[in-house]
Design an enzyme around this catalytic site. Sequence first.
Site, PDB file in Angstrom:
ATOM      1  N   GLU A 275       0.825  -1.216   0.000  1.00  0.00           N
ATOM      2  CA  GLU A 275       0.000   0.000   0.000  1.00  0.00           C
ATOM      3  C   GLU A 275       0.857   1.263   0.000  1.00  0.00           C
ATOM      4  O   GLU A 275       0.617   2.209   0.742  1.00  0.00           O
ATOM      5  CB  GLU A 275      -0.962  -0.022   1.191  1.00  0.00           C
ATOM      6  CG  GLU A 275      -1.913  -1.212   1.153  1.00  0.00           C
ATOM      7  CD  GLU A 275      -2.964  -1.230   2.248  1.00  0.00           C
ATOM      8  OE1 GLU A 275      -2.723  -0.659   3.320  1.00  0.00           O
ATOM      9  OE2 GLU A 275      -4.033  -1.832   2.016  1.00  0.00           O
ATOM     10  N   ASP A 354      -8.480  -8.921   4.131  1.00  0.00           N
ATOM     11  CA  ASP A 354      -8.218  -7.798   5.025  1.00  0.00           C
ATOM     12  C   ASP A 354      -9.249  -7.712   6.151  1.00  0.00           C
ATOM     13  O   ASP A 354     -10.049  -6.788   6.159  1.00  0.00           O
ATOM     14  CB  ASP A 354      -8.222  -6.497   4.210  1.00  0.00           C
ATOM     15  CG  ASP A 354      -7.566  -5.360   4.954  1.00  0.00           C
ATOM     16  OD1 ASP A 354      -6.977  -5.614   6.013  1.00  0.00           O
ATOM     17  OD2 ASP A 354      -7.645  -4.216   4.474  1.00  0.00           O
ATOM     18  N   GLU A 382     -12.234  -2.188  12.257  1.00  0.00           N
ATOM     19  CA  GLU A 382     -12.299  -1.467  10.987  1.00  0.00           C
ATOM     20  C   GLU A 382     -13.492  -1.914  10.134  1.00  0.00           C
ATOM     21  O   GLU A 382     -14.242  -1.090   9.624  1.00  0.00           O
ATOM     22  CB  GLU A 382     -10.990  -1.676  10.217  1.00  0.00           C
ATOM     23  CG  GLU A 382     -10.991  -1.027   8.849  1.00  0.00           C
ATOM     24  CD  GLU A 382      -9.664  -1.186   8.113  1.00  0.00           C
ATOM     25  OE1 GLU A 382      -8.725  -1.785   8.680  1.00  0.00           O
ATOM     26  OE2 GLU A 382      -9.573  -0.701   6.972  1.00  0.00           O
TER      27      GLU A 382
HETATM   28  C1  GCV Z   1      -2.266   0.414   8.407  1.00  0.00           C
HETATM   29  C2  GCV Z   1      -5.976  -2.066   5.632  1.00  0.00           C
HETATM   30  C3  GCV Z   1      -6.341  -0.770   6.308  1.00  0.00           C
HETATM   31  C4  GCV Z   1      -5.158   0.177   6.353  1.00  0.00           C
HETATM   32  C5  GCV Z   1      -3.996  -0.531   7.060  1.00  0.00           C
HETATM   33  C6  GCV Z   1      -3.678  -1.795   6.263  1.00  0.00           C
HETATM   34  C7  GCV Z   1      -2.553  -2.607   6.881  1.00  0.00           C
HETATM   35  O1  GCV Z   1      -5.769  -1.867   4.272  1.00  0.00           O
HETATM   36  O2  GCV Z   1      -7.437  -0.205   5.656  1.00  0.00           O
HETATM   37  O3  GCV Z   1      -5.543   1.326   7.065  1.00  0.00           O
HETATM   38  O4  GCV Z   1      -2.876   0.292   7.140  1.00  0.00           O
HETATM   39  O5  GCV Z   1      -4.820  -2.613   6.221  1.00  0.00           O
HETATM   40  O6  GCV Z   1      -2.871  -3.597   7.531  1.00  0.00           O
HETATM   41  O7  GCV Z   1      -1.399  -2.261   6.722  1.00  0.00           O
END
Ligand code: GCV
Length: 651
Positions: A275, A354, A382
């Site tokens: 990411e 995720d 989340e």
């Molecule tokens: C810390 C998901 C979340 C991101 C997070 C990522 C990760 O994509 O939406 O906010 O980033 O996981 O675990 O690194």
Amino acid sequence: MPHPVPVLPEGVDPAWLPSAAFRPLGSRRTLIRGSGPLVETVHGEVAEACARFGGRVDRDAAPEPYDLVLELTGDDSSEAFGYERVDGRTTVTATGQRGLLYGFFHVVRLGEEAFGGDCQRVLHEPALGLRMVNHWDNVAVHPVMGQVERGYAGGSLFWADGRARGEFERVRAYGRLLAACGVNAVSVNNVNVHETEARLLTDRIGEVADIAGAFRPYGIRTHLSVTFAAPIVLDGLETADPLDERVREWWAGATARVYEAIPDFGGFVVKADSEGQPGPFAYGRTHADGANMLAAALEPHGGTVHWRAFVYDHRQDWRDRTTDRARAAYDHFLPLDGAFAANAVLQVKHGPMDFQVREPVSPLISAMSHSTLAVELQATQEYTGQQRHVCWLGPMWSEVLRFAADQEGPAFEELVAVSNVGDDPFWTGHPLAQANLYTFGRLAWQPDADPVVILDEWIGLTFGAGPAAGLHAVLDGSWRTYEKYTAPLGVGFMVQPGHHYGPSVDGYEYSPWGTYHFADRDGIGVDRSVASGTGYAGQYAKPWAEIYESPDTCPDELLLFFHHVPYGHVLKSGKTVIQHIYDTHFEGVAEVEEAARVWESLAGLVTPARHQRVTELFVEQLRCAREWRDQINSYFLRKSGVPDERGRVIY
Ligand code: GCV
């Protein structure tokens, strides 16, 4: 000198360590034997309880009968303790100081039971050596993610507006709660490491050292998330190539300075090539090259690098049906099995996507025979209601851990949870979300423990006996309830893009994130079979590769994760997929309505502050659950044209 018990700031909830929990122990006579800083912590705890409830604590023997003896018999690093009760005396022995601390909290958890009847000696030891909480806390407020990324409990306990908060009494109180459920490590900053946070590694390490000092009396080691590009970002090197000698020296030097500031520092957590975070791919190197460079820097000091396996293409073309995000961790990391240094731990999210409400267990967990693995869970909610919805994740985590442990292949050695804690007076935003943190710690200690027993333990400690039955009813089925009113049958997502709260069926359908459901007028789901789909099902060992391969054998709850099926496909439950969608969404909302009613009936049995907060949150949960129900049901009625058999209102 006994360490004083941290004083909670005015208005902060005592969570699972209210004063009442210490009454049984605090009203008796205790002898503590041994020496060392954590023995002083235990002494401070017992002394405080005795001062409150009229008991007495001695060190190093007096000639009188004791109800409880807490004895350190060695000076090793063991976390185990022996527990027995013979002839009216309860004895906890440990060869390591952490063991004594955990034995003490065991007695607290048992309450009166610790002082009645007889019990032969039982050795208690954690199944997993590292039980860590990862904070995704930013030091500076991030323009999109705020102070805490995916945080639903206010600001950070450690940082505020670019600075250390300096509220160490609260950090100590947090460490105490964590130790009481068995957690022994915390990482204190976000895995997405921005420039301010990057500096924690070097010129701002003193701030981390202060936090480590607050955690230390409760046996918790501090870890730090670092950016792979640190040599460039912090010191202007032109490369972060892990095989470049200058880079390796830079990390060795930086790490040595960390240990000068924090001699018991735990190590680094790294999100690389994920990411948008930098990583070894930029230099044509592997993730083992990257992880091993940091492992080499940490090794002389006894530290560990936790290297995350959350590596996938987040710029996928949604038109491309051959790329499957679920495959990514296995495809990237399996070829590297055996290449990681002994102190490099691969940290794998429990599912291949995720943290959805329902995913299969990541096939990587049982595939890496020659690597050390940590499984990563997400306590912060989340995708499971963002601490506005009651969603106790114990049963899901327990299913994951049992599945992983039952495989023929290797399993995991460590357990990590992304923190759900902030500076909220209830710690977790939703007061009942505390149960998730507690359950995580207890499952990390004993992954095959019955989660329902853990839930009842948490309820008993936190609330006492009065409201126990009602709380149990509200929490026990709450994860399955949440699953019912959100994305169906393992298909995942359908959330609002960006913040991930509330329904948006097509919110991620035409996005680059690899998160699709492929619903059309005839059917829904992702074909991940080997025969006709992305081949993901083939990443499992037998029997699961075969079970998941066919819609006939695939478990209902994961059907749409593995298969694209017509709306008329009949589930093992005997219902069609479309009728299942309608029914579960009506049921899910009805279950929230019932939970809200039960909660209402607990007024007077829980503190007014807790009651009011949860009552307010139920209003939001109900609103949101109804929105989910109506959007999902309407969407699929319109797509499929199949009416609800029971003729209920769908828009
Ligand atoms: C810390 C998901 C979340 C991101 C997070 C990522 C990760 O994509 O939406 O906010 O980033 O996981 O675990 O690194």
